[in-house]
Design an enzyme around this catalytic site. Sequence first.
Site, short mmCIF file in Angstrom:
data_model
loop_
_atom_site.label_atom_id
_atom_site.label_comp_id
_atom_site.label_asym_id
_atom_site.label_seq_id
_atom_site.Cartn_x
_atom_site.Cartn_y
_atom_site.Cartn_z
N HIS A 84 8.44 8.35 30.39
CA HIS A 84 9.09 9.46 29.71
C HIS A 84 8.20 10.70 29.69
CE1 HIS A 84 10.20 11.87 26.12
NE2 HIS A 84 11.42 11.64 26.57
N CYS A 133 19.44 12.76 42.29
CA CYS A 133 18.92 13.50 41.14
C CYS A 133 17.84 12.74 40.41
CB CYS A 133 20.05 13.88 40.19
SG CYS A 133 20.78 12.44 39.37
#
Lengths: 891, 891
Positions: free
Chosen positions: A465, A841
């Site tokens: 993250h 993506c």
Amino acid sequence: MTQWVYAFSEGKADGRAHMANLLGGKGANLAEMCALNLPVPPGFTITTDVCRHYYAHEKQFPTDLTEQVDRNIKALEALMGCRFGDAYNPLLVSVRSGAASSMPGMLDTVLNLGLNDQTVQGLARVSQNRVFALDSYRRFIQMFGNVVLDMGHDDFEDILQWHKDNKGAIYDTDLDENDWQGVIRDYKAKVHEITKEPFPQDSQDQLWRAIRAVFNSWENQRARVYRQIHNISPHLGTAVNIQVMVFGNRGQDCATGVAFTRNPSTGTKAIFGEYLINAQGEDVVAGIRTPLSLSKATSEEPETSMEATMPTVYNQLLSVSHTLEQHFKDMQDIEFTVQNQKLWMLQTRNGKRTAAASLKIAVDMVAEGLITKEEAVLRVTPESLDQLLHPTLDPKAKKTFLAKGLPASPGAACGSIVFTADEAEARTRKGDAVILVRAETSPEDIHGMHAARGILTSKGGMTSHAAVVARGMGKPCVSGASSVRIDAKKKTMTVAGQTFGEGDFITLDGATGEVFAGKVPTVDPNISGDFQAFMTWADGFRTLRVLTNAETPVDAQTARDFGAEGIGLCRTEHMFFAEDRLRLVREMILADNAQERVRPLQALQAMQRDDFVTILKTMAGYPVMIRLLDPPLHEFMHLHDHELADLAKHVGKSVDAVRSRLDKLKESNPMLGHRGCRLGISYPDIYEMQVRAIFQAQHIATQAIGTAAQPQIMLPLIANRAEMTLLTTMIHGVAAECFQALGQDLPYVVGTMIELPRACLVADELAESADFFSFGSNDLTQTTYGLSRDDAGSFLDAYYSQGLLSHDPFVTLDQQGVGALITMAIERGRATKPTLKVGICGEHGGDPASIHFCHQQGMDYVSCSPYRVPIARLAAAQVALKTPKALRKVN
Amino acid sequence: MTQWVYAFSEGKADGRAHMANLLGGKGANLAEMCALNLPVPPGFTITTDVCRHYYAHEKQFPTDLTEQVDRNIKALEALMGCRFGDAYNPLLVSVRSGAASSMPGMLDTVLNLGLNDQTVQGLARVSQNRVFALDSYRRFIQMFGNVVLDMGHDDFEDILQWHKDNKGAIYDTDLDENDWQGVIRDYKAKVHEITKEPFPQDSQDQLWRAIRAVFNSWENQRARVYRQIHNISPHLGTAVNIQVMVFGNRGQDCATGVAFTRNPSTGTKAIFGEYLINAQGEDVVAGIRTPLSLSKATSEEPETSMEATMPTVYNQLLSVSHTLEQHFKDMQDIEFTVQNQKLWMLQTRNGKRTAAASLKIAVDMVAEGLITKEEAVLRVTPESLDQLLHPTLDPKAKKTFLAKGLPASPGAACGSIVFTADEAEARTRKGDAVILVRAETSPEDIHGMHAARGILTSKGGMTSHAAVVARGMGKPCVSGASSVRIDAKKKTMTVAGQTFGEGDFITLDGATGEVFAGKVPTVDPNISGDFQAFMTWADGFRTLRVLTNAETPVDAQTARDFGAEGIGLCRTEHMFFAEDRLRLVREMILADNAQERVRPLQALQAMQRDDFVTILKTMAGYPVMIRLLDPPLHEFMHLHDHELADLAKHVGKSVDAVRSRLDKLKESNPMLGHRGCRLGISYPDIYEMQVRAIFQAQHIATQAIGTAAQPQIMLPLIANRAEMTLLTTMIHGVAAECFQALGQDLPYVVGTMIELPRACLVADELAESADFFSFGSNDLTQTTYGLSRDDAGSFLDAYYSQGLLSHDPFVTLDQQGVGALITMAIERGRATKPTLKVGICGEHGGDPASIHFCHQQGMDYVSCSPYRVPIARLAAAQVALKTPKALRKVN
């Protein structure tokens, strides 16, 4: 008969530059320089075929190699009028390794080979310089001892130093004939002591042992590790170059040096290098004497420059330099020796350079007519552009190294430590520069990450993250620095035996993954006009569109500035984490039924609508692909105990009831849990709210910007046709209802993320109701590989070190596995709907090797984080230039 | 011209039994019975083609349908000598729906159609029984009202009850002519009140409205839901059967009844059924009067049996029953009516039966020469065998329902509640029967699960830990009973408004997922000799080998007793959870380096060796596929705080150090984390220990049992070739070393689990060093679908209810997605190595539909939990019998 040996001498050569695979890079370029009539000491190259033969036949040479080498040695003797091993007029040679691409860790060079107790006398006679001859002999013993006999560097340096100390000498040149005789005597004794054999006196024996040593070094530990890391085949092998010696240490009119034909740091068009008078090559590197600058302009003492001391040779060097650039059409890294005012070229190769220099040289060479724009675009490594877009550490600064983690997001940053996102925000508001230090980050830390100058985590990989978000923000990040122990409660960080508290300064280098103590000065990026020109050329060649992953207006604008042609991934949930929304989101999650969700959903709808309006306006005229809510709901529910009580009160439920709901939301494997379109199936009202917000925003934005805003609605984590059908039907239903309310039909399309293996397998069915496919290659890699990107950091190191993986599959697409599924999905999807738009993506959308693959698979676009947009544009241009059109699968 | 209508009457019929798709099951069998010359009221069937036409043309009938129906009505009139709608001698008909397979929820039956205010007088005259005629009319109004006019059941029952109360009548038969006239008057008024129209008097109108109602009912809500759940195509449609009425309510020599030709509970060869004198069909179901037994033998009051009251008709029924069984070669479920001592057959179909009956009937019919062994094997539903192997709830017992969870592991169990595994063990030792109640179970609970009679969890799906382990143990389990709130601290369980504490009794039905309060008596399984005979026939037909998943000697022996031919999955980590080992395992995990691991690994090696010896002996002569350590290490580290301190002391580390190590082991997505072969890569010494233990055990077992033990070593979670190569090389190395130490070479093979999509994609490469592939279809489903089986329970309900999924993909293999990868892997693997052995060892290995797929893909074996071995054996036999050899991909 196989030709094992390729000869070269001034004006003629058996080989050429393009034969690097056979002759090695060095040998091929020596041949090429000879063919160009440049002054190269004559010699010959033993090919890489011999190396392969050597390893395929239990280290035996081809039977006819001896004869071919002998013949070439004889040719050199004839050319030079001297004889190998001749006590009166000895032929001396250098022996150098040379693989196709330069490989540190291999045996490099043995000079002065052919010297022994007799020939050194001949050399003294011929050169009329006894000191030179003895110095050359002791150098030979030393180099031969190091690289062929495997002796230590100190075995010899200690002896030399003893003699210098004994004499009170500072430089080697201070030693006289007797001193050198003593050194040689002691060197030979040391060789005998270590190897249990006298130093070899037979020149043929010396030569073959040196050749064998070069081939053996191909498989030494360091070379093998280097090849593994750099993905170099062990079958390439190395060549061996044998050349007549020229001497830079034969007197004051002799010298040795290295040069770049242009400045490798800045790209300025002027020769840049160093030389040493009366020295041999290794002296420049050894650092015993300080090398001097070549040109007056780059010299601190212009009178010591070669331009001043050897003007004729210097001009000759400039001329050679020019010839080489004209011929190789690139900046060259050269090595040379001057023997008695005569220039000899020992090596040329394309020079390494910084990103800035790379760009400037490419653009300049186009202006000079040396290369085409196509060639210029192919010259710059896409990844290197990253250096240009971020601050870097001042290379001259002193640094106190603390730890090394993963280079998760490039750029250098310096600030005081904070341990929470709130503290990061609070201190930044006060004007402090802070570094956010966390074991790992979560979506709730986003505001703190925004506020901080840089992020350091002790856990997580290149696609954790922290890493993903930091790259998106263009913010330096070092992730997974596992030697850093963070105690979040005590607010301390312990590393390298030191403990740091809140407020202590550290500096991160996100490009290398290094962490330093204190403040290290940084240098700001300098994007010259060349950058814009260069990128415009690149855009002219590429066929892939480059979009960006962005959800904040700032990111969207950054990406536009970097040339993004729309948004390929707008993660709507990121808009849910702002403080004012989080409470609504939580209220929505805690609702017991759809009725209770109405209020928070309506409030959220207005906020999402406003977000979308801003983004659609920023991307006026470009597509904006909006992904509906994706993460599992518990990601919004990280609560402290006191927050929990507040929240319970706010939603009018008991703390126990809230806690029980939170327990129910917990998942064993959230990655494979209640997320993506599964949320839209369980809570259709949430997706309907988002879709409504999109159409309302589209209406407002279209009116505001005067041109149609282009939202494209994207469904995450689709696994089967039924999900796709149900949700597209829902979207079309909401569209009809919205358009009726707005009194206007608006254009929109609906597509799906392809991020599960099953989606690839049933892509033909998904394409029935999808207008586009967007490969979510992060999750597709996780599922295809069964590999959690948040957890992989802890065990993939063992894979890299044992050569089980060459690349992080989250950085560079795993073409064999994940890629095969992508190929299948595109084929099946377009079989159903030939007009299907396809893009990627995931993080791979900003990785050049992966972009290469995407282009070849016939994708329409890649989407990446804003700071990688230029990299993607260049990579897309390069692959378009490199790929024959016939090889690309096109729609 | 399309034939929309198929006629039948005694001795001749347009249709036959095999035309069920066109005529529906009922219509096809009526035709067949006519052709057999059995007494069937003449009539005709409107085909399912008409139903499809009806829905394809906005509910319009084919234009020529009216003419065809009219013609058939006329034929019935001619046959019966009466006329439809004739006031003096009216033709009356029944209208019944009939789809290809019987479908609850659809319109079923309208009797006595054709009656109206006039024709009822005619019927009274012709029958000379006015009460009968009026009763028939009111029945018609009531049924027509219910099923055609969509009126409620109570609309009529209330009126009837009022009249009975008014009269003081108990039974309908107590009402007289006047009463019935009153009922009819009130019924018609009610119809007018509700439908705003008078009750239709025109017979043609009645007929067409009834036909239309049958077709409409095909698409009613209940029918649609039923089709969805049972995977029935909406395009099948229903037929409509119209038959001349025969009356069981025309006097005391009339009756109506239902029967099975053999006992559907036990399979005993004797007619079994009920009848009512002077009644129409629905009276048997309605339960107003208690139906009576047909035979004396099954009757509590033999003199009321049909055998006693209507001996001639009874014998005729026995004869028809015999004819039907001989003809259909299966036990029949029949409906009949007796009108004035004449028997009429209204329906026959294959009867539903218990597993025990199914087995007995199949075996008996082979003995009777009615069917072949092949047919017998195809007759029994594999899943139903489960009923035979476990205790069941006494069907007569009273039960207090508490909750419904998932039927995770079949069998019934009753015991007092415990909330921890330790308590389960302690109480069981004291002789208590306990039910272990947990939110979810983990591998550490295994000893408690072993001790408990049954397991109840509030979380987790059909393939959660609790479910999988319980099925393996053959122990009843209800999982994911989400309405049960468990407070493990307070040791309470709250459900249905009641709170239960430790010691309170509950009862589980693992076959239905139901939980009951208190003790419900259970019935033990009774595996007759038929079972063994039947299974031996099945074994003769199957080509798939059936192995078992087992790691304890008890499980291995159970599986052998159930006919397992070896172990397909021995999960070595299960041996790590025993108390004496867990401490060693934890010591091993907490070791800072390989040196510290030596001691615990050596101790574990001796224990593992002994485990393997026992299992190899139990499976003498059969393969035992042993999977090396698979789960992430944190699964062994669930520690309470006090245990942590103990452990820290034991391993000589600080509590902080242990805690820090535990923190490092935590993973976001353990399913995709540091597990499987990744452990063997990080900690080669652990795998080496296991492999050494295997070979040592093989040596000992081989000597003990006098025949070669056959261990097959299996590597979990392989994703790429490099892992496979590294680890097989390791295994061969350890083998060489062990065999030298043992002074003997032993046979062994090495294979890999295929449980990641990537493994399927690179199966060609994996087969280079694998001797076998074992599909770990649980994990392969998780990764292919991106679906965590531990978490899916919370959201898959929404999928089932919306028809987005028809099966739990963890129970029945997803052939389109996961299956496609399996097919690919087998093809690619066998392309490399044609002799590759292939099997499946996930939960799907015990699922008949999945076994079907495995057979067709050319697998060599399936492996399942011990209690599913018989099911797998039968399923494998059935698919072998059903699949044309040409359709099977064979090695």
